[in-house]
Design an enzyme around this catalytic site. Structure first.
Site, PDB file in Angstrom:
ATOM      1  N   ARG A   1       2.398 -21.717   9.492  1.00 47.90           N
ATOM      2  CA  ARG A   1       2.389 -19.862   9.516  1.00 47.90           C
ATOM      3  C   ARG A   1       1.339 -19.467   9.282  1.00 47.90           C
ATOM      4  O   ARG A   1       0.621 -18.789   9.892  1.00 47.90           O
ATOM      5  CB  ARG A   1       3.956 -18.917   8.968  1.00 47.90           C
ATOM      6  CG  ARG A   1       4.855 -19.940   9.843  1.00 47.90           C
ATOM      7  CD  ARG A   1       6.089 -19.169   8.819  1.00 47.90           C
ATOM      8  NE  ARG A   1       7.420 -19.546   9.340  1.00 47.90           N
ATOM      9  CZ  ARG A   1       8.552 -18.865   9.481  1.00 47.90           C
ATOM     10  NH1 ARG A   1       8.565 -17.699   9.893  1.00 47.90           N
ATOM     11  NH2 ARG A   1       9.406 -19.493  10.458  1.00 47.90           N
TER      12      ARG A   1
ATOM     13  N   GLU B   1       5.782 -24.598   6.642  1.00 51.83           N
ATOM     14  CA  GLU B   1       6.155 -23.670   7.375  1.00 51.83           C
ATOM     15  C   GLU B   1       5.183 -22.597   6.342  1.00 51.83           C
ATOM     16  O   GLU B   1       4.053 -22.118   7.862  1.00 51.83           O
ATOM     17  CB  GLU B   1       7.702 -22.357   6.033  1.00 51.83           C
ATOM     18  CG  GLU B   1       8.813 -23.270   6.312  1.00 51.83           C
ATOM     19  CD  GLU B   1       9.548 -22.797   8.105  1.00 51.83           C
ATOM     20  OE1 GLU B   1       8.611 -22.120   8.595  1.00 51.83           O
ATOM     21  OE2 GLU B   1      10.128 -23.231   8.389  1.00 51.83           O
TER      22      GLU B   1
ATOM     23  N   GLU C   1      10.960 -20.509  21.543  1.00 53.67           N
ATOM     24  CA  GLU C   1      10.909 -21.850  22.216  1.00 53.67           C
ATOM     25  C   GLU C   1      10.875 -22.027  24.113  1.00 53.67           C
ATOM     26  O   GLU C   1       9.892 -22.163  24.266  1.00 53.67           O
ATOM     27  CB  GLU C   1      11.809 -23.234  21.803  1.00 53.67           C
ATOM     28  CG  GLU C   1      11.546 -22.978  20.820  1.00 53.67           C
ATOM     29  CD  GLU C   1      11.918 -22.277  19.453  1.00 53.67           C
ATOM     30  OE1 GLU C   1      12.591 -21.668  19.741  1.00 53.67           O
ATOM     31  OE2 GLU C   1      11.445 -22.323  18.283  1.00 53.67           O
TER      32      GLU C   1
ATOM     33  N   ASP D   1      12.046 -32.223  16.392  1.00 51.42           N
ATOM     34  CA  ASP D   1      11.705 -31.298  17.545  1.00 51.42           C
ATOM     35  C   ASP D   1      10.425 -32.075  17.423  1.00 51.42           C
ATOM     36  O   ASP D   1       9.562 -32.515  17.962  1.00 51.42           O
ATOM     37  CB  ASP D   1      11.860 -29.867  17.410  1.00 51.42           C
ATOM     38  CG  ASP D   1      11.856 -29.208  16.621  1.00 51.42           C
ATOM     39  OD1 ASP D   1      11.175 -29.467  15.561  1.00 51.42           O
ATOM     40  OD2 ASP D   1      11.818 -27.815  16.389  1.00 51.42           O
TER      41      ASP D   1
END
Ligand code: DMJ
Length: 616
Positions: free
Chosen positions: A253, A249, A518, A381
């Protein structure tokens, strides 16, 4: 597939009594021919016409992909008749309103240097906003040319963004300003805004919303807000704090946000911050296997597996490579890329199910968890996303094994995970529970895939990828369109064996919407790579739904129930990806210049931060 203007034009000279002597008109020649001669000529011309018509598809074989995209687009009023370039009445009003204030836009030139590499795209549009729109009808899915930056070239120049050029983009900027002012008022310096309780939420205590938003604010030319964000990062973003953070993360980010801001602005402060953060994340790679631990303490620089399990998520350990490689490129320190490459190689050498990976991997042993779920949604994903994006990032010249793994994986998806619903024939991607039992469940997260497939296709991936992308973009759109709010839930199920009356259904526990990006991300790729403005129309409908159901007095909130327009159950959370991703993709999707960020020069990380493509 030919429109009404696709006839063959045979010029016939007008009957002209003033024709100069010796220059007979065609008609006079014609009249002098015998009936037999005339019939022979008519037959010959007809045969010629048929041959010409038959040969058009092969002449235009390069256009076929786009033709299919255009003809197969989801049933929504197209803003242009793609074959004759006429605006429909509906479209004229839409387009007018989208551009009505163009003349009022002040081009705010920054005092920044221009970047010749990047400014080509910005200049493509010219002064007249209509030029690019008119070009849409002839824009194709183009194969991406290699225009990557050469080895060693460091991004120290800047890209200038002029701000919104139409009403849809202005509406997105309005949303960004509203979100930003709520965040600034109630959550400044904290990770996320809680817009209803007028408070804040901290996850890592790294001002996530500020860092995730930097390049969004820059791209939207929100100069004041960008300066506020930039100055906060400079003065207050500290990494020497005794705090556990999640490697993935924080990489996508924070490191990604700093890198994106650095590449667009050329501001060296971001380079310094990125390097410090990269160094503090490095202990995560100190596992026996080289597969990183999921968590690392930025202050003590000690890493460990998650408290709840010895395993890391597969997508998490394989979705840090773009960022760490880029860090090596801009610092000339190979440590970062080497650590990231080691993971690539490890995962490459593990056994897979036709290229598909289980969603858990152990950092100590370096092996997948037996019988773990296989999914293109949560925890799986972006493994697939980064295979192709890393290959693109390195100029498609190195890392062949990554693209081979990607091709194998998409073959595996087609073989094991793709199904079509019985009635409406929607194509979707399910999951394999225990690595083998098919479950007709699709996370919204999976809707990144159509965009990534199209990006791969224009970079040379097989045609089967394009077809899957087309099918999935429609299904993902339907996950929005089927709801009374026109917003997608977090998870949808598909009718497999007649267990549902409808082909797409939503369980009550899955009906929330977290402001995820998405599908809008995929719409952006479809627009940017085809020029087909249908995808803008879809995005605009969805943008309006977000405005209607997620906008609150002090920002935007996730909601608990997309199935009831009268009771959406706001959840009081604005995640950093609302500004970092969702609004950025909306803004770029609505751009008159579909190359506002040129996908031949940049690849977006999974959090929508642009990273330069290089030739190595
Ligand atoms: C983002 O942090 C990234 O897009 C990630 O790849 C998936 N989850 C969120 C948004 O949904």
């Amino acid at each position: 597939m030919h429109g009404k203007n696709d006839h063959i034009f045979v010029p016939i000279a007008p009957t002209d009594t003033n024709v100069a002597p010796g220059k007979k008109s065609c008609r006079r020649y014609w009249n002098q021919l015998s009936r037999l001669q005339r019939n022979i000529i008519i037959v010959l011309i007809s045969v010629l016409c048929v041959i010409l018509l038959l040969s058009i598809p092969s002449i235009q074989s390069n256009d076929s992909a786009n033709k299919e995209l255009i003809s197969n687009h989801i049933q929504i009023t197209p803003i242009r008749d793609q074959t004759n370039n006429d605006l429909t009445a509906f479209d004229v009003s839409k387009r007018k309103s989208k551009h009505q204030d163009d003349n009022e836009i002040q081009v705010q030139a920054n005092d920044l240097n221009s970047n010749p590499i990047l400014d080509d795209a910005a200049n493509e549009k010219g002064d007249d906003g209509n030029n690019v729109m008119a070009n849409n009808v002839i824009d194709n899915v183009e194969n991406v040319q290699n225009s990557a930056i050469d080895e060693g070239e460091i991004s120290t120049k800047v890209k200038v963004f002029k701000g919104p050029t139409n009403d849809w983009q202005r509406a997105v900027v309005g949303a960004a300003k509203h979100a930003w002012s709520g965040y600034k008022k109630f959550a400044w310096g904290h990770d996320n805004l809680k817009p209803i309780s007028m408070g804040s939420h901290d996850w890592f205590g790294l001002g996530l919303t500020i860092v995730d938003s930097l390049d969004t604010l820059y791209i939207m030319n929100m100069q004041e807000e960008y300066e506020e964000a930039r100055n906060w990062v400079d003065s207050y973003l500290k990494f020497d704090v005794n705090r556990d953070v999640n490697l993935f993360e924080v990489t996508i980010r924070v490191l990604g946000g700093l890198l994106g801001a650095y590449h667009l602005s050329g501001d060296k402060m971001f380079l310094t911050k990125s390097t410090e953060l990269g160094n503090r994340l490095m202990p995560a790679f100190s596992s026996p296997s080289g597969i990183p631990y999921s968590d690392v303490n930025l202050g003590t620089m000690v890493a460990h597996s998650p408290k709840w399990s010895p395993d890391s998520s597969t997508s998490e350990v394989t979705t840090i490579q773009l960022e760490f490689r880029d860090l090596t490129r801009i610092t000339n320190d190979p440590t970062f890329e080497n650590a990231a490459n080691k993971i690539n190689e490890k995962v490459h050498n593990l056994e897979k199910k036709n290229g598909l990976v289980p969603i858990f991997i152990n950092a100590n042993t370096g092996t997948f968890r037996n019988f773990a779920t296989i999914s293109l949604g949560a925890r799986g994903d972006s493994y697939y996303e980064y295979l192709v994006k890393q290959w693109i990032q390195t100029g498609k010249k190195t890392n062949d094994f990554l693209i081979e793994d990607y091709i194998a994986a998409i073959d595996g998806v087609i073989e094991h995970l793709v199904r079509r619903t019985p009635n409406e024939k929607y194509v979707y991607i399910g999951e394999l529970i225990n690595g083998k039992d098919f479950k007709p469940k699709m996370d919204h997260l999976t809707c990144f895939l159509p965009g990534t497939l199209l990006l791969g296709y224009v970079n040379g991936m097989p045609e089967s990828h394009l077809h899957l992308a087309q099918d999935l973009i429609e299904t993902c759109y339907q996950t929005y369109a089927k709801q009374p709010t026109f917003l997608s839930p977090e998870i949808v199920y598909f009718n497999l064996n007649g267990e549902s009356e409808t082909d797409i259904y939503v369980k009550s526990n899955d009906a929330h919407n977290l402001l995820r990006p998405e599908f809008v991300e995929s719409l952006y790729y479809f627009y940017a790579l085809t020029g087909n403005t249908t995808y803008q129309e879809m995005g605009w409908t969805i943008f309006q739904a977000f405005e209607k159901y997620t906008k609150v007095k002090n920002g935007y909130t996730s909601i608990g129930n997309v199935k009831n327009a009268l009771n959406t159950r706001p959840r009081d959370m604005m995640e950093s990806f609302y500004l970092g991703e969702l609004l950025k993709y909306f803004y770029l999707l609505f751009s008159d210049n579909r190359k506002e960020i040129d996908l031949e020069k940049f690849v977006f990380n999974t959090e929508a931060h642009p990273i330069p493509i290089r030739n190595n």
